[in-house]
Structures are given as structure tokens and as C-alpha cells.
Enzyme design. Structure first.
Site, PDB file in Angstrom:
ATOM      1  N   LYS A   1       0.494  -0.178   1.969  1.00  0.00           N
ATOM      2  CA  LYS A   1       0.805  -1.422   2.676  1.00  0.00           C
ATOM      3  C   LYS A   1       2.314  -1.622   2.616  1.00  0.00           C
ATOM      4  O   LYS A   1       2.838  -2.309   1.749  1.00  0.00           O
ATOM      5  CB  LYS A   1       0.064  -2.598   2.021  1.00  0.00           C
ATOM      6  CG  LYS A   1       0.051  -3.858   2.870  1.00  0.00           C
ATOM      7  CD  LYS A   1      -0.827  -4.918   2.246  1.00  0.00           C
ATOM      8  CE  LYS A   1      -0.887  -6.154   3.139  1.00  0.00           C
ATOM      9  NZ  LYS A   1      -1.696  -7.232   2.552  1.00  0.00           N
TER      10      LYS A   1
ATOM     11  N   ARG B   1     -11.962   0.230   2.164  1.00  0.00           N
ATOM     12  CA  ARG B   1     -10.932  -0.410   2.989  1.00  0.00           C
ATOM     13  C   ARG B   1     -10.709   0.439   4.231  1.00  0.00           C
ATOM     14  O   ARG B   1     -10.228   1.565   4.139  1.00  0.00           O
ATOM     15  CB  ARG B   1      -9.644  -0.553   2.181  1.00  0.00           C
ATOM     16  CG  ARG B   1      -8.520  -1.313   2.871  1.00  0.00           C
ATOM     17  CD  ARG B   1      -7.331  -1.412   1.920  1.00  0.00           C
ATOM     18  NE  ARG B   1      -6.272  -2.258   2.440  1.00  0.00           N
ATOM     19  CZ  ARG B   1      -5.274  -1.817   3.199  1.00  0.00           C
ATOM     20  NH1 ARG B   1      -5.216  -0.540   3.533  1.00  0.00           N
ATOM     21  NH2 ARG B   1      -4.342  -2.646   3.637  1.00  0.00           N
TER      22      ARG B   1
ATOM     23  N   SER C   1      -6.958 -11.675  -2.187  1.00  0.00           N
ATOM     24  CA  SER C   1      -5.604 -11.175  -2.423  1.00  0.00           C
ATOM     25  C   SER C   1      -4.624 -12.336  -2.475  1.00  0.00           C
ATOM     26  O   SER C   1      -4.647 -13.209  -1.601  1.00  0.00           O
ATOM     27  CB  SER C   1      -5.180 -10.222  -1.297  1.00  0.00           C
ATOM     28  OG  SER C   1      -5.946  -9.041  -1.324  1.00  0.00           O
TER      29      SER C   1
END
Length: 210
Positions: A139, A41, A110
Site C-alpha cells: 500500500k 485481500r 484499519s
């Protein structure tokens, strides 16, 4: 690696912008401790840097027989022949992604609601990442999900569900009856003094999930 044989039990999501030398060391140790799948990521890195890191990890994970999933970037996934791609609700639509990638590429989506989960399954997702189940620094704008809602989602779809968001050794046990196929972890492994020991401990708890 065939989709049906993918083990989502302990799903490591890398932390942003860690140098490749450090990243390969952490991943090697975590795999030796039981990590079964790795997602790269990189939200803020350049395309070239992302590609170089993805290429290096693909070579490493091939040797370890562990699948590599690329977050968001279909072009990077295709460029390094990654095993899969993971997309969010604001990325290209799943039906479009499926037209772009090989049939054997794993596609994860997601989701944070039951409706999103059902739609992901209907559109052909191979698994869903559900969360955020706990507060997370990775996040910070993530919407928190009640454990009860997580359980409803797991019961309502037939594809595997992986919980994500702030999962640590201290709170992972609270997910044990949710019907999950695995848990996705970032900081609890990436920032551990011993990624191998941290992975072993988490996996031991996961194996008791129902």
C-alpha cells in the site's frame, strides 16, 4: 470459532491475485509455521474470482482450525461464511456493517490515528489494525506512523491492536514494547522461500512482545 478465542499473534494478509493453487500451498505452510489468522485481500479481482478464492480458503482453513477474515467485501464474507470482515476508513461505517453480519462475526478496522482507534472501539470493533508502521509496497500511499504513536494507541484502547505495514524479520523487534496483540504480515511470509520457516521465525519474536 468464538471471538474471545481468536489468536491475532501472527496475522497473515494475502498478497493480491496469487493463483489459488499457490495461495493454498503458501497458507498451509505458513499455518504449520505458526500463522494464527488469515485475511484474504483482493482489491482488484472480479467478484467471482474473489468468491472462488474465498470459498477454497474457507474450506482449507476450516480443516486447519484457522479463522478466515475477508478484506472489505461484506458480501463475500457472508457468501462463504467467513469468520470475519476487515474494513478500512473508506468502507461502509462499522455500525452499518454490524447490522449486516451475524453477531459472532469478527470485525476488524484499519486505523492510523488515535481518534480513529477510539471511534472503532466505541462502535464495537473486535480489534484494530494499526499502521502503516513501516514503508510497504503493498500500500504505497499509506501514511507512516511513528512507533510512539502506535504505543499511545495500544495504551488508549482495550480491544486488541495488530500492527501492519512493511513488517519484516529485520524490523519486527522494534515493535516489541508497543503493547500489541499481534502483527500483520504480507510479503515477509507470502514471498518467502519457505513460508513455514519465515512464520516460525516471526512468531518466535512476537512471543517475546510485552
Amino acid at each position: 470459532m468464538k471471538k474471545s478465542k481468536i489468536d491475532l499473534s501472527l496475522y497473515l494478509v494475502t498478497e493480491e491475485s496469487i493463483a489459488i493453487e499457490d495461495l493454498t500451498k503458501i497458507i498451509t505452510e505458513s499455518v504449520s509455521g505458526g500463522v494464527s489468522i488469515v485475511q484474504l485481500r483482493e482489491k482488484n479481482n472480479s467478484s467471482l474470482s474473489f468468491y472462488k478464492k474465498a470459498y477454497a480458503l474457507k474450506q482449507l482453513l476450516n480443516e486447519l482450525s484457522i479463522p478466515l477474515i475477508i478484506n472489505d467485501r461484506v458480501d463475500i464474507a457472508l457468501a462463504v461464511a467467513a469468520d470475519g470482515i476487515h474494513i478500512g476508513q473508506d468502507d461502509l461505517p462499522l455500525p452499518v456493517i454490524k447490522q449486516m453480519v451475524p453477531d459472532d462475526m469478527i470485525i476488524g478496522v484499519s486505523v492510523s490515528t488515535l481518534e480513529e482507534a477510539i471511534e472503532a472501539e466505541r462502535n464495537g470493533a473486535d480489534y484494530i489494525g494499526v499502521g502503516s508502521v513501516f514503508p510497504t509496497k503493498t500500500k504505497q500511499d499509506a501514511t507512516l506512523m511513528a512507533i510512539e504513536d502506535l504505543e499511545v494507541i495500544c495504551r488508549s484502547v482495550s480491544i486488541p491492536a495488530v500492527a501492519i505495514g512493511g513488517i519484516t524479520a529485520d524490523n519486527i523487534s522494534s515493535l516489541s514494547d508497543s503493547g500489541l496483540s499481534g502483527t500483520a504480515v504480507v510479503s515477509a511470509i507470502m514471498n518467502a522461500d519457505s513460508p513455514k520457516t519465515a512464520s516460525e521465525f516471526l512468531l518466535k519474536i512476537i512471543k517475546d512482545f510485552k
